[in-house]
Write an enzyme that holds these catalytic residues in place. Structure first.
Site, mmCIF file in Angstrom:
data_model
loop_
_atom_site.group_PDB
_atom_site.id
_atom_site.type_symbol
_atom_site.label_atom_id
_atom_site.label_comp_id
_atom_site.label_asym_id
_atom_site.label_seq_id
_atom_site.Cartn_x
_atom_site.Cartn_y
_atom_site.Cartn_z
ATOM 1 N N SER A 25 0.873 -1.233 0.081
ATOM 2 C CA SER A 25 -0.074 0.113 -0.091
ATOM 3 C C SER A 25 0.934 1.321 -0.064
ATOM 4 O O SER A 25 1.953 1.254 0.399
ATOM 5 C CB SER A 25 -0.863 -0.066 1.287
ATOM 6 O OG SER A 25 -1.734 -1.232 1.340
HETATM 7 N N1 SAH Z 1 -1.038 -5.106 4.003
HETATM 8 C C1 SAH Z 1 -0.213 -5.337 2.716
HETATM 9 C C2 SAH Z 1 -0.766 -4.923 1.331
HETATM 10 C C3 SAH Z 1 -1.353 -6.202 0.863
HETATM 11 S S1 SAH Z 1 -2.274 -5.968 -0.603
HETATM 12 C C4 SAH Z 1 1.298 -4.789 2.708
HETATM 13 O O1 SAH Z 1 1.577 -3.891 3.775
HETATM 14 O O2 SAH Z 1 2.071 -5.157 1.971
HETATM 15 C C5 SAH Z 1 -3.695 -6.995 0.032
HETATM 16 C C6 SAH Z 1 -3.072 -8.213 0.049
HETATM 17 O O3 SAH Z 1 -4.379 -8.909 0.422
HETATM 18 C C7 SAH Z 1 -2.703 -9.098 -0.806
HETATM 19 O O4 SAH Z 1 -1.451 -9.852 -0.807
HETATM 20 C C8 SAH Z 1 -3.753 -10.344 -1.145
HETATM 21 O O5 SAH Z 1 -3.408 -11.321 -1.703
HETATM 22 C C9 SAH Z 1 -4.399 -10.339 0.356
HETATM 23 N N2 SAH Z 1 -5.566 -11.041 0.289
HETATM 24 C C10 SAH Z 1 -6.854 -10.827 -0.520
HETATM 25 N N3 SAH Z 1 -7.966 -11.461 -0.302
HETATM 26 C C11 SAH Z 1 -7.447 -12.171 1.135
HETATM 27 C C12 SAH Z 1 -8.194 -12.932 1.985
HETATM 28 N N4 SAH Z 1 -9.566 -13.418 1.902
HETATM 29 N N5 SAH Z 1 -7.382 -13.169 2.945
HETATM 30 C C13 SAH Z 1 -6.174 -13.068 3.317
HETATM 31 N N6 SAH Z 1 -5.524 -12.302 2.543
HETATM 32 C C14 SAH Z 1 -5.993 -11.642 1.438
#
Ligand code: SAH
Length: 241
Positions: free
Chosen positions: A91
């Site tokens: 993000s």
């Molecule tokens: N918090 C992260 C941002 C990640 S983007 C950071 O600091 O880098 C969002 C993430 O959510 C992705 O990696 C995606 O694979 C994950 N995601 C999507 N659906 C999900 C679910 N149902 N359960 C767990 N993770 C999920």
């Protein structure tokens, strides 16, 4: 006289210390200036005049370049989301700061994060002194982030691979929950796993239409309120729910 001597010794000692400067310190300071400017510019949305000192300190500390693919290290301190593989993104720093500020975590709080991704947000939460539980649905991403957080010495972060829609019931209830992928609705299991008095931030909406970052609060009597904060753009929450 004795006190004067002690002061002089201390000063000499401080000056003699080797520089603690890291490779990207200047870039990180510049990133923080942009994050603070964004926070000031969005005051009317967030209702918060400034980021809390704890959030600022945590963001100043976490080395974002460790959480992006090696080839993107030079871009790590742009105030932008960046690709981390598997179609996912780390993000934007301002959004990480804003979401961390909105959940108002204190040292010792138990925090659940859905979407470990790179592990960056989990590291920022850990720097706030909270115990972090973070779930990632894409196995290689979850394993990589879990390994990185361990290597960097974050002992107060536990990660697991799974569908975060269902939360982490064995570790519940949580003081705060942070969902970092856009959902169509607030997952009821997450509301159940939030402590009375707890806060959740979650982007709601579809991938191509406007999404809003929502702040959901569970009152002490168990009733739930929610408030729109800002239009945002997140990757979708996936899974079989
Ligand atoms: N918090 C992260 C941002 C990640 S983007 C950071 O600091 O880098 C969002 C993430 O959510 C992705 O990696 C995606 O694979 C994950 N995601 C999507 N659906 C999900 C679910 N149902 N359960 C767990 N993770 C999920």
């Amino acid at each position: 006289m004795k006190r004067h001597f002690a002061l002089v010794t201390l000063l000499v000692f401080c000056y003699a210390l080797p520089s603690q400067g890291g490779e990207f310190d200047a870039e990180r300071r510049k990133m923080m200036e942009e994050v603070l400017a964004d926070a000031a510019a969005t005051f009317s949305y967030s209702g918060s005049p400034a980021l809390s000192p704890g959030v600022i300190a945590a963001m100043e500390k976490v080395e974002r370049h460790r959480f992006v693919p090696a080839g993107l290290a030079a871009a790590a301190y742009l105030n932008r989301p960046l690709p981390i593989g598997y179609g996912q993104t780390i993000s934007q720093p301002f959004i990480v700061a804003l979401m961390t500020d909105l959940v108002k975590v204190k040292a010792g709080d138990k925090v659940l994060e859905i979407g470990t991704g790179s592990g960056y947000q989990a590291a920022v939460l850990a720097e706030m002194g909270s115990s972090v539980y973070s779930i990632e649905i894409i196995e290689p991403l979850g394993k990589q982030a879990g390994g990185l957080l361990k290597t960097l010495g974050y002992r107060n972060v536990e990660t697991r691979v799974g569908d975060g829609y269902y939360g982490w019931p064995e570790a519940a209830p949580f003081d705060a929950i942070m969902v970092t992928a856009a959902a169509s609705h607030v997952p009821p299991p997450l509301v159940r796993q939030l402590k009375p008095g707890g806060r959740m931030v979650i982007p709601l909406g579809t991938q191509f239409l406007t999404q809003y970052l929502m702040l959901v609060e569970k009152r002490m009597d168990g009733s739930v309120t929610s408030r729109q904060i800002l239009p945002v753009r997140f990757v979708p929450l996936t899974g079989g729910h």
